[in-house]
Scaffold this motif. Sequence first.
Motif, PDB file in Angstrom:
ATOM      1  N   LEU A 163      13.750   1.138 -14.537  1.00 53.18           N
ATOM      2  CA  LEU A 163      13.131  -0.043 -13.930  1.00 53.18           C
ATOM      3  C   LEU A 163      12.432   0.363 -12.648  1.00 53.18           C
ATOM      4  CD1 LEU A 163      12.708  -3.094 -13.406  1.00 53.18           C
ATOM      5  CD2 LEU A 163      15.031  -3.156 -12.437  1.00 53.18           C
ATOM      6  N   TYR A 164      11.149  -0.055 -12.494  1.00 50.88           N
ATOM      7  CA  TYR A 164      10.331   0.361 -11.352  1.00 50.88           C
ATOM      8  C   TYR A 164       9.556  -0.843 -10.812  1.00 50.88           C
ATOM      9  CZ  TYR A 164      11.492   4.417 -14.097  1.00 50.88           C
ATOM     10  OH  TYR A 164      12.189   5.342 -14.840  1.00 50.88           O
ATOM     11  N   PRO A 165      10.182  -1.667  -9.950  1.00 45.51           N
ATOM     12  CA  PRO A 165       9.495  -2.823  -9.364  1.00 45.51           C
ATOM     13  C   PRO A 165       8.752  -2.438  -8.090  1.00 45.51           C
ATOM     14  CG  PRO A 165      11.812  -2.876  -8.782  1.00 45.51           C
ATOM     15  CD  PRO A 165      11.609  -1.619  -9.595  1.00 45.51           C
ATOM     16  N   LYS A 166       7.615  -3.071  -7.841  1.00 43.68           N
ATOM     17  CA  LYS A 166       6.865  -2.766  -6.615  1.00 43.68           C
ATOM     18  C   LYS A 166       5.864  -3.867  -6.320  1.00 43.68           C
ATOM     19  CE  LYS A 166       3.392  -0.232  -6.728  1.00 43.68           C
ATOM     20  NZ  LYS A 166       2.536   0.960  -6.634  1.00 43.68           N
ATOM     21  N   PRO A 167       5.569  -4.110  -5.039  1.00 42.25           N
ATOM     22  CA  PRO A 167       4.514  -5.073  -4.694  1.00 42.25           C
ATOM     23  C   PRO A 167       3.148  -4.473  -4.982  1.00 42.25           C
ATOM     24  CG  PRO A 167       5.338  -4.006  -2.722  1.00 42.25           C
ATOM     25  CD  PRO A 167       6.202  -3.527  -3.843  1.00 42.25           C
ATOM     26  N   LEU A 168       2.186  -5.342  -5.246  1.00 42.68           N
ATOM     27  CA  LEU A 168       0.814  -4.900  -5.514  1.00 42.68           C
ATOM     28  C   LEU A 168      -0.110  -5.112  -4.325  1.00 42.68           C
ATOM     29  CD1 LEU A 168       0.363  -6.125  -9.190  1.00 42.68           C
ATOM     30  CD2 LEU A 168       0.487  -3.759  -8.396  1.00 42.68           C
ATOM     31  N   THR A 169       0.392  -5.791  -3.289  1.00 47.26           N
ATOM     32  CA  THR A 169      -0.423  -6.015  -2.096  1.00 47.26           C
ATOM     33  C   THR A 169       0.411  -5.768  -0.850  1.00 47.26           C
ATOM     34  OG1 THR A 169       0.107  -8.380  -2.003  1.00 47.26           O
ATOM     35  CG2 THR A 169      -1.879  -7.747  -3.224  1.00 47.26           C
ATOM     36  N   SER A 170      -0.273  -5.535   0.243  1.00 41.80           N
ATOM     37  CA  SER A 170       0.348  -5.403   1.560  1.00 41.80           C
ATOM     38  C   SER A 170      -0.579  -6.056   2.564  1.00 41.80           C
ATOM     39  CB  SER A 170       0.546  -3.919   1.905  1.00 41.80           C
ATOM     40  OG  SER A 170       0.956  -3.765   3.247  1.00 41.80           O
ATOM     41  N   GLY A 172      -1.790  -8.901   2.373  1.00 41.63           N
ATOM     42  CA  GLY A 172      -2.809  -9.653   1.644  1.00 41.63           C
ATOM     43  C   GLY A 172      -3.879  -8.800   0.984  1.00 41.63           C
ATOM     44  N   HIS A 173      -3.736  -7.485   1.010  1.00 45.28           N
ATOM     45  CA  HIS A 173      -4.754  -6.597   0.444  1.00 45.28           C
ATOM     46  C   HIS A 173      -4.139  -5.686  -0.607  1.00 45.28           C
ATOM     47  CE1 HIS A 173      -7.453  -7.938   3.581  1.00 45.28           C
ATOM     48  NE2 HIS A 173      -6.604  -7.535   4.517  1.00 45.28           N
ATOM     49  N   ASP A 174      -4.936  -5.355  -1.633  1.00 42.85           N
ATOM     50  CA  ASP A 174      -4.442  -4.469  -2.682  1.00 42.85           C
ATOM     51  C   ASP A 174      -4.815  -3.014  -2.389  1.00 42.85           C
ATOM     52  OD1 ASP A 174      -7.155  -4.250  -3.292  1.00 42.85           O
ATOM     53  OD2 ASP A 174      -7.017  -5.360  -5.179  1.00 42.85           O
ATOM     54  N   GLY A 175      -4.414  -2.135  -3.299  1.00 37.76           N
ATOM     55  CA  GLY A 175      -4.635  -0.719  -3.086  1.00 37.76           C
ATOM     56  C   GLY A 175      -6.096  -0.335  -3.007  1.00 37.76           C
ATOM     57  N   LEU A 176      -6.944  -0.983  -3.791  1.00 40.45           N
ATOM     58  CA  LEU A 176      -8.371  -0.653  -3.753  1.00 40.45           C
ATOM     59  C   LEU A 176      -8.972  -0.999  -2.392  1.00 40.45           C
ATOM     60  CD1 LEU A 176      -9.585  -1.729  -7.314  1.00 40.45           C
ATOM     61  CD2 LEU A 176      -9.259   0.597  -6.443  1.00 40.45           C
ATOM     62  N   TRP A 177      -8.496  -2.076  -1.782  1.00 39.03           N
ATOM     63  CA  TRP A 177      -8.979  -2.444  -0.445  1.00 39.03           C
ATOM     64  C   TRP A 177      -8.640  -1.345   0.554  1.00 39.03           C
ATOM     65  CZ3 TRP A 177      -7.027  -3.219   4.426  1.00 39.03           C
ATOM     66  CH2 TRP A 177      -7.840  -3.912   5.347  1.00 39.03           C
ATOM     67  N   GLN A 202      -2.303   4.623  -2.352  1.00 37.22           N
ATOM     68  CA  GLN A 202      -1.567   5.289  -3.430  1.00 37.22           C
ATOM     69  C   GLN A 202      -0.255   4.564  -3.737  1.00 37.22           C
ATOM     70  OE1 GLN A 202       0.298   9.245  -2.746  1.00 37.22           O
ATOM     71  NE2 GLN A 202      -1.032   9.936  -4.386  1.00 37.22           N
ATOM     72  N   ALA A 203       0.468   4.159  -2.698  1.00 41.11           N
ATOM     73  CA  ALA A 203       1.741   3.466  -2.899  1.00 41.11           C
ATOM     74  C   ALA A 203       1.556   2.160  -3.668  1.00 41.11           C
ATOM     75  CB  ALA A 203       2.404   3.195  -1.555  1.00 41.11           C
ATOM     76  N   LEU A 204       0.453   1.460  -3.435  1.00 39.66           N
ATOM     77  CA  LEU A 204       0.205   0.181  -4.102  1.00 39.66           C
ATOM     78  C   LEU A 204      -0.335   0.343  -5.514  1.00 39.66           C
ATOM     79  CD1 LEU A 204      -1.367  -1.772  -1.095  1.00 39.66           C
ATOM     80  CD2 LEU A 204       0.911  -2.126  -2.074  1.00 39.66           C
ATOM     81  N   ILE A 205      -1.064   1.417  -5.764  1.00 42.77           N
ATOM     82  CA  ILE A 205      -1.715   1.596  -7.063  1.00 42.77           C
ATOM     83  C   ILE A 205      -0.813   2.302  -8.066  1.00 42.77           C
ATOM     84  CG2 ILE A 205      -3.635   2.757  -8.244  1.00 42.77           C
ATOM     85  CD1 ILE A 205      -5.328   2.245  -5.742  1.00 42.77           C
ATOM     86  N   LEU A 206      -0.019   3.265  -7.620  1.00 51.69           N
ATOM     87  CA  LEU A 206       0.816   4.063  -8.515  1.00 51.69           C
ATOM     88  C   LEU A 206       1.927   3.202  -9.119  1.00 51.69           C
ATOM     89  CD1 LEU A 206       1.334   7.044  -9.444  1.00 51.69           C
ATOM     90  CD2 LEU A 206       2.968   7.198  -7.555  1.00 51.69           C
ATOM     91  N   PRO A 207       1.979   3.050 -10.446  1.00 50.18           N
ATOM     92  CA  PRO A 207       2.996   2.176 -11.036  1.00 50.18           C
ATOM     93  C   PRO A 207       4.407   2.748 -10.968  1.00 50.18           C
ATOM     94  CG  PRO A 207       1.663   3.192 -12.746  1.00 50.18           C
ATOM     95  CD  PRO A 207       1.017   3.547 -11.448  1.00 50.18           C
ATOM     96  N   ALA A 208       4.535   4.074 -11.061  1.00 47.69           N
ATOM     97  CA  ALA A 208       5.832   4.750 -10.981  1.00 47.69           C
ATOM     98  C   ALA A 208       5.562   6.221 -10.720  1.00 47.69           C
ATOM     99  CB  ALA A 208       6.638   4.563 -12.271  1.00 47.69           C
ATOM    100  N   ASN A 209       6.539   6.905 -10.158  1.00 49.06           N
ATOM    101  CA  ASN A 209       6.315   8.281  -9.723  1.00 49.06           C
ATOM    102  C   ASN A 209       6.048   9.256 -10.857  1.00 49.06           C
ATOM    103  OD1 ASN A 209       6.579   7.630  -7.036  1.00 49.06           O
ATOM    104  ND2 ASN A 209       8.756   8.128  -6.939  1.00 49.06           N
TER     105      ASN A 209
END
Length: 328
Positions: A163-170, A172-177, A202-209
């Motif tokens: 199981l690998y849960p993670k936020p997609l934004t930080s 209010g902005h996503d990894g591409l931002w 990278q932390a926001l875009i990478l789904p799992a290590n």
Amino acid sequence: MAVFAGLAMAPVAQAAETCTTQSQMQPADRDTLAAAAAAMAAKIEANDQTGVKTATIAEFQSNFNGIAAAVATTAPKLKDAHPQVDQVYILDASTLKPGPNGANPDAQFYCTLNKSASETEFSIPQLPPGKYAFAMVRMESANPWLLSFLLRQDGGKWLLAGLYPKPLTSGGHDGLWYWKQARALQGQKEAWAAWLYLQEAQALILPANFVSSTHLEKLQTELSSVAPPAVANGLSVDAPLVVKGPAGTEFRFTALTVDDSLGLDVAAHMKVDSLDDAAAARKRNIDAMTALLAAHPELRTSFHGMWVFAEAPGKSPYATELTMADIH
């Protein structure tokens, strides 16, 4: 089961492991896998630890505390989220054979996307033979999360094997931002801030290590090329970033990353000899912040604040966080 990732070229024909992307699957297989992933996401959103345990492989049911803690921590962050199955892959390692010493071999799965040059790769060392899958479920909300699952087919059912849960934004902005902002900072000759922004991307875009892809490899290449010379070869206890304070005191930073728990902060890990005096440890941490900002003032305008984690052998780290306005 430890899992890691790397990027490689095309798979060789004799490889024991095969990957099937969702566009290559039979509709019934894709629907069954997506339904299993969606059901697992619903259990986690509801903090249904019993239901998750029931749907977990036997090896992990006997030592479920880590998964239970992850479910309990993640569930409140998914309130009122709407699950959407994003990607599914079947990773078949059924024909893997143990090595001469009896250990399970490393498994690599290369997934070509839509007959294009783009790839996704999964690399798992010491993987027991079996038929596995990887599923990503977006939990859509004002603060979206991604739930990624490694699943294994047992008794005709897809059961949880990771199981690998993670936020997609930080903030209010996503990894591409953050990726785009890093390029802008690099254009302004602010390499330290750009390098740290790429870490957040990278932390926001990478789904799992243990996952890599053509897209993620481009990000990693850019991250390496942007890194300032002082950190280009990495930081460690044996190779720290040494910064001198106004009185000539040396601060030895063993890692420099980001922390987004309170806002986008610089997170600096520092090697120290002793942590016996809390008041002295806090003063030293604040002095280290001041010295780091004096050496690299661009960090002050690009980040909310700074964490310093003082680390001494045999002791728990001593952490201090201040906003940039409070660091003088």
